[in-house]
Design a protein around this motif. Structure first.
Motif, mmCIF file in Angstrom:
data_model
loop_
_atom_site.group_PDB
_atom_site.id
_atom_site.type_symbol
_atom_site.label_atom_id
_atom_site.label_comp_id
_atom_site.label_asym_id
_atom_site.label_seq_id
_atom_site.Cartn_x
_atom_site.Cartn_y
_atom_site.Cartn_z
ATOM 1 N N VAL B 91 -16.196 9.103 22.931
ATOM 2 C CA VAL B 91 -17.475 9.486 23.500
ATOM 3 C C VAL B 91 -17.318 9.361 25.008
ATOM 4 O O VAL B 91 -17.201 8.251 25.531
ATOM 5 C CB VAL B 91 -18.614 8.579 22.990
ATOM 6 C CG1 VAL B 91 -19.946 8.979 23.624
ATOM 7 C CG2 VAL B 91 -18.706 8.632 21.470
ATOM 8 N N LEU B 112 -16.402 13.917 21.991
ATOM 9 C CA LEU B 112 -17.825 14.128 22.221
ATOM 10 C C LEU B 112 -18.096 13.746 23.662
ATOM 11 O O LEU B 112 -17.799 12.624 24.068
ATOM 12 C CB LEU B 112 -18.623 13.253 21.243
ATOM 13 C CG LEU B 112 -20.126 13.510 21.117
ATOM 14 C CD1 LEU B 112 -20.606 13.059 19.741
ATOM 15 C CD2 LEU B 112 -20.937 12.778 22.183
ATOM 16 N N ILE B 131 -17.346 18.355 21.268
ATOM 17 C CA ILE B 131 -18.797 18.448 21.189
ATOM 18 C C ILE B 131 -19.377 18.075 22.549
ATOM 19 O O ILE B 131 -19.274 16.927 22.979
ATOM 20 C CB ILE B 131 -19.358 17.484 20.119
ATOM 21 C CG1 ILE B 131 -18.703 17.750 18.745
ATOM 22 C CG2 ILE B 131 -20.877 17.603 20.035
ATOM 23 C CD1 ILE B 131 -19.029 16.702 17.697
ATOM 24 N N TYR B 157 -26.528 8.481 22.199
ATOM 25 C CA TYR B 157 -25.215 8.735 21.581
ATOM 26 C C TYR B 157 -25.019 7.890 20.319
ATOM 27 O O TYR B 157 -24.319 8.289 19.395
ATOM 28 C CB TYR B 157 -24.037 8.645 22.570
ATOM 29 C CG TYR B 157 -23.653 7.291 23.124
ATOM 30 C CD1 TYR B 157 -23.137 6.275 22.315
ATOM 31 C CD2 TYR B 157 -23.716 7.050 24.504
ATOM 32 C CE1 TYR B 157 -22.744 5.059 22.846
ATOM 33 C CE2 TYR B 157 -23.330 5.840 25.049
ATOM 34 C CZ TYR B 157 -22.841 4.840 24.215
ATOM 35 O OH TYR B 157 -22.459 3.640 24.742
ATOM 36 N N LEU B 205 -25.422 19.754 15.038
ATOM 37 C CA LEU B 205 -24.009 19.398 14.863
ATOM 38 C C LEU B 205 -23.606 19.307 13.399
ATOM 39 O O LEU B 205 -22.714 18.564 13.042
ATOM 40 C CB LEU B 205 -23.708 18.063 15.576
ATOM 41 C CG LEU B 205 -24.067 18.003 17.060
ATOM 42 C CD1 LEU B 205 -23.829 16.615 17.612
ATOM 43 C CD2 LEU B 205 -23.259 19.036 17.853
#
Lengths: 346, 614
Positions: B91, B112, B131, B157, B205
């Motif tokens: 992330v 991500l 993503i 997140y 998603l």
């Protein structure tokens, strides 16, 4: 107004029962006189040696707790660390009557930080510095309290400014600050008795000539020079709370400092300068002026007998029983507390 | 809110619809001071509450705010929760490091990232699922308060990841509720941010996600905790009555936790403290406060890290020679000198073992689990008081500051061991008393505490030469008598300190010796070794000096691998010095780059030395 000499004190102890081992310092050392005055102060105060903790660092002065109160436990620690050792000991056993003896190297050089922070915390202790301006055990090097321009035995002059531990202590919030001379029993014994009764840090800088390495002309801390330049601020007396006598006020401006335990420290002005011992700012100016005039000013400079500052024992909010003697039940929370704490980790 | 980048997951060539369940490494890259830690912990704990083995590591800079920081979560059904080097899901919230972070993702993994970080489409990898999420737009829905946005973006997140990984919603909700239980407003806004993230994942998603977590039942009776907190809890129940400290990474959280817990749980019925804590002016003072406190009878300790231990050297000799109990809890970090304060190492072993000048050696305790941090937080005082000496507990940053699963701590059933102390009543019965006389033949004398009301009690404790009567001496035989007796005490210590733990595999020829946080990846490493034909026996040291089990273990093996996290093989040196007859067969496996050791770091060199090609 001084205490009448008696063969035994209120605990029935003789002066001899406050003695210690034989001194190994040089004959004529100022420190031995301090030891003698410490014995007098404890004896006259009727303090039980069992209640006392003797703290010191390293150096000639730090050896002296071996020479008095052999019935009291002592910690002759490491160089410069008397202050933190004393802090830990008092926290562990709040009932101990703390006395620390350190030197000018031990306190003003290697241990300066510990000294400053002990004062900041207002640890209840009688903190004595036996101050001769030199390192004796290593044969006469200057210490940080040597006067600027003072002469070493070898003839070298001190190029650095001096640390005045008394001014520093006042500035850091010390609640009892005095200076004395090892040879002045009349002044030092009452100061020591007051320091032992003071609830907070009581600091006494005792000028104590080194007979071997700093007793020459120009050292500024020789016996002759101290006697010549010593300006005594007040004549001091001490009346214990347990003594059934009224203060016999002598002629002249006498004032009384009431100690928390009911004792009284009396001060009769000897010097023309007016000084209020409750005024720290004035005390710092007084000390500076005296230093600039080449005087060795002795006496009580500052006292907060009104307990304006809390002591470390109070700050720590300590339980009444000494931490050292807490039982398992007192120092281990019950089972359900562990369960509750662990709930945060489930 | 959809951005072009976010709409491009289909450009990613993720292989078929296989999904790895309960086995992944998630790394969240943020900026120090962004408040991501509590969000990361919520995700971690929610997975823990699903019964799935999990561990968390915060890789942070020596900085207050602004530098990159990474939080790693390792989910592993087999309970391998130590560090793994490659990452499955990144992330990326930090523009400074995003491109490097992208490179860490294993092929087939997920990248991500915050779409505000402008990453050129051509720069994105084609072997990961990429993503891009416009977090600003999402967090704008959660709150209008500028100050909160920075914090709540982290919960967004968590909401997205939670949904993608199929983390149970209830687990997330209960964790957040517990975390913010006293703060209704904070709770509400966090829920909202979490929900926004989750909804985004549901809406935008969907499709295959290569990793998932699924409920297990591995965490019954377990807790999730850092070693420093575990130690602090131990100190609370071990009757620590005095602590002094000077703030230093990575030990400060131990002191801070102890302070918070003591303030709450160590009060007498009148609200007064049954403990004293002093923040010292430096480590010289911290350790000598411990000396004074212990000398006067407290159970006293200080916590610190390498630079502090160095400063405590002189005092350590006083403890040893004057025989004052005391505890130093050293949460090791990378040296030499200031080193890397926020990185982990086991580099203080040799220094701590012989800390101070002269003939000095110290008892070391080596916790290797969070349970042992708790246990030694109590028993370090017992050992110190029993042996009347300094005990150094060597933890490290990885064990102390990172989050580990452990068995729920057990309430101590044993009373405190205050060692040999004579009070006035005991002294009254004795015709004579000498502090340093070995009356029991175990090398340990009896001590008295200041304030003891008996004529025989008092003596002057000193670090200068003394005889058995505690008198100053410069006499050679009297000096020898005391220091030789200290060797006897040292040998007594072998049976007092925690014994090593040995785990055997039938038929194994190779032995492994390790200690401390190196234990964390050891099961995984031994499983890798076993899977490739190298069976091992494992001895985990828990203390120095060694007891006879250690020599027996070494003697029983042809090859011993000593695994440790320092450059020079410090424990190996100590073992070789202690057991010279076996010196040659002991080999070194070392890891020392500041990051925690992994299973491959252990297995790899052992394969090589065993001549196994893998």
């Amino acid at each position: 107004m001084s205490t009448t000499p008696a063969t035994v004190n209120r605990l029935g102890l003789s002066r001899g029962e406050y003695s210690g081992g034989k001194s190994t310092l040089c004959t004529g050392c100022g420190h031995d006189s301090i030891s003698n005055h410490i014995v007098s102060a404890f004896f006259q105060s009727g303090i039980d040696p069992y209640d006392v903790a003797k703290m010191s660092g390293i150096g000639c002065s730090s050896k002296t707790p071996g020479y008095w109160l052999s019935r009291a436990s002592g910690l002759n620690s490491i160089h410069g660390r008397m202050a933190p050792c004393a802090t830990g000991a008092k926290a562990a056993n709040r009932n101990l009557i703390m006395i620390g003896v350190s030197g000018d190297g031990d306190t003003a050089s290697i241990g300066l930080s510990g000294f400053a922070h002990l004062v900041r915390r207002n640890l209840p202790i009688a903190y004595i510095v036996a101050n001769n301006g030199v390192y004796g055990l290593t044969k006469g090097q200057f210490s940080a309290t040597a006067d600027f321009g003072a002469k070493q035995k070898s003839g070298r002059l001190n190029p650095f400014s001096t640390i005045d531990l008394c001014s520093m202590a006042i500035d850091l919030g010390c609640t009892f600050v005095a200076r004395s001379f090892s040879g002045d029993a009349k002044q030092l014994v009452p100061l020591l008795m007051a320091a032992l009764k003071h609830n907070g840090t009581a600091f006494i800088d005792v000028v104590s000539p080194c007979i071997t390495f700093a007793n020459h002309e120009g050292s500024r801390k020789s016996f002759a020079e101290v006697k010549e330049h010593n300006v005594i601020l007040q004549e001091l007396g001490f009346v214990h709370g347990f003594e059934e006598k009224t203060v016999d006020y002598a002629e002249g401006a006498t004032e009384t400092v009431d100690m928390e335990d009911g004792s009284k420290l009396t001060l009769r002005k000897l010097d023309s300068r007016a000084h209020d011992v409750r005024d720290g700012t004035a005390a710092i100016s007084l000390l500076r002026a005296a230093r600039e005039a080449g005087e060795i000013l002795t006496g009580l400079f500052y006292v907060d007998a009104g307990h304006a500052r809390e002591t470390l024992t109070e700050t720590l909010n300590l339980t009444e029983k000494p931490l050292a003697f807490l039982t398992d039940d007192e120092a281990r929370p019950p089972r359900e507390v562990l369960r509750r704490i662990l709930d945060d980790y489930r | 809110m959809e951005t072009t980048t976010a709409a491009r997951p289909s450009t990613v060539a993720v292989q078929a619809a296989s999904q790895t369940v309960n086995d992944c490494v998630i790394e969240i890259a943020t900026v120090n001071g962004s408040g991501s830690q509590s969000a990361n912990n919520i995700l971690l704990k929610a997975i823990f509450r699903m019964g799935v083995p999990v561990g968390g590591k915060n890789l942070f800079p020596s900085n207050i705010a602004g530098l990159p920081t990474w939080f790693t979560i390792r989910v592993n059904k087999d309970g391998y929760t130590a560090r793994r080097e490659d990452v499955d899901i990144v992330v990326a919230m930090n523009p400074q490091t995003a491109l490097d972070d992208m490179k860490k993702v294993k092929p087939g993994g997920v990248f991500l990232y915050n779409a505000e970080i402008k990453i050129d489409a051509s720069a994105l990898r084609d072997d990961t699922r990429n993503i891009g999420v416009n977090f600003r737009e999402l967090v704008d829905q959660a709150t209008d308060a500028i100050k909160l946005k920075k914090l709540l973006v982290n919960m967004v997140y968590v909401g997205i990841l939670g949904e993608l990984l199929r983390v149970e919603w209830d687990a997330l909700v209960s964790t957040i509720r517990d975390q913010f239980r006293d703060k209704a407003k904070v709770l509400e806004s966090n829920f909202k941010a979490l929900e926004i993230g989750r909804q985004y994942a549901i809406d935008r998603l969907q499709g295959h996600f290569p990793f998932a977590v699924s409920e297990m039942s591995e965490n019954r009776g377990k807790i999730l905790i850092e070693g420093n907190a575990a130690a602090a809890i131990g100190m609370i129940f071990g009757g620590c009555t005095f602590m002094s400290w000077y703030p230093i990474t990575p030990s400060s959280s131990l002191a801070e936790t102890f302070i918070a817990l003591a303030e709450k749980h160590r009060k007498d019925p009148r609200g007064k403290n049954t403990f004293a804590i002093v923040q010292a002016e430096d480590e010289l003072a911290a350790i000598t406060m411990v000396a004074g406190a212990s000398w006067a009878g407290a159970r006293a300790m200080t916590c610190t890290s390498g630079p502090g231990v160095s400063l405590m050297g002189e005092a350590a000799g006083l403890f040893y020679y004057a025989e004052i109990p005391g505890v130093i809890w050293d949460v090791q970090r990378v040296g030499p000198s200031t080193g890397m304060p926020t990185r982990t190492a086991q580099g203080d072993i040799l220094g701590a073992y012989t800390l101070s000048h002269g003939d000095t050696k110290h008892v070391l305790l080596l916790p290797g689990t969070v349970e042992e941090c708790f246990e030694f937080g109590m028993t370090a005082f017992d050992v110190a008081e029993r042996l009347q000496t300094l005990v150094l507990v060597l933890s490290d940053l990885d064990l102390g500051m990172n989050v580990w699963i452990g068995d729920e701590f057990k309430y101590p059933e044993k009373p405190f061991d205050r060692g040999k102390v004579l009070d006035a009543a005991a002294l009254a019965k004795l015709p004579k008393y000498s502090r340093y006389e070995d009356v029991d033949g175990d090398g340990i004398g009896w001590r008295t505490l200041p304030g003891t009301r008996d004529d025989k009690a008092a003596f002057l404790t000193r670090g200068s030469g003394h005889n058995k009567h505690a008198q100053y001496t410069e006499s050679s035989p009297q000096y020898r008598e005391v220091v030789d007796r200290l060797v006897k005490k040292w040998n007594t210590a072998r049976g007092v300190v925690p014994a090593p733990i040995i785990d055997r595999t039938p038929g194994a020829e190779a032995g492994i010796i390790a200690f401390g946080s190196t234990n964390m990846p050891m099961r995984e490493a031994r499983d890798i070794l076993r899977g490739n034909g190298v069976d091992t026996n494992y001895l985990r040291l828990r203390a120095l000096p060694f007891n006879e089990d250690v020599e027996g273990f070494i003697a029983a093996h042809d090859r011993i691998y000593v695994v440790e996290q320092n450059r020079d093989g410090q424990m190996l040196d100590i073992l070789r010095a202690e057991f010279p007859a076996h010196a040659v067969k002991m080999r070194s496996v070392r890891h020392y780059d500041g990051l925690p050791i992994t299973a491959p770091h252990i297995a790899g060199p052992i394969f090589a030395m065993e001549g196994v090609s893998k």
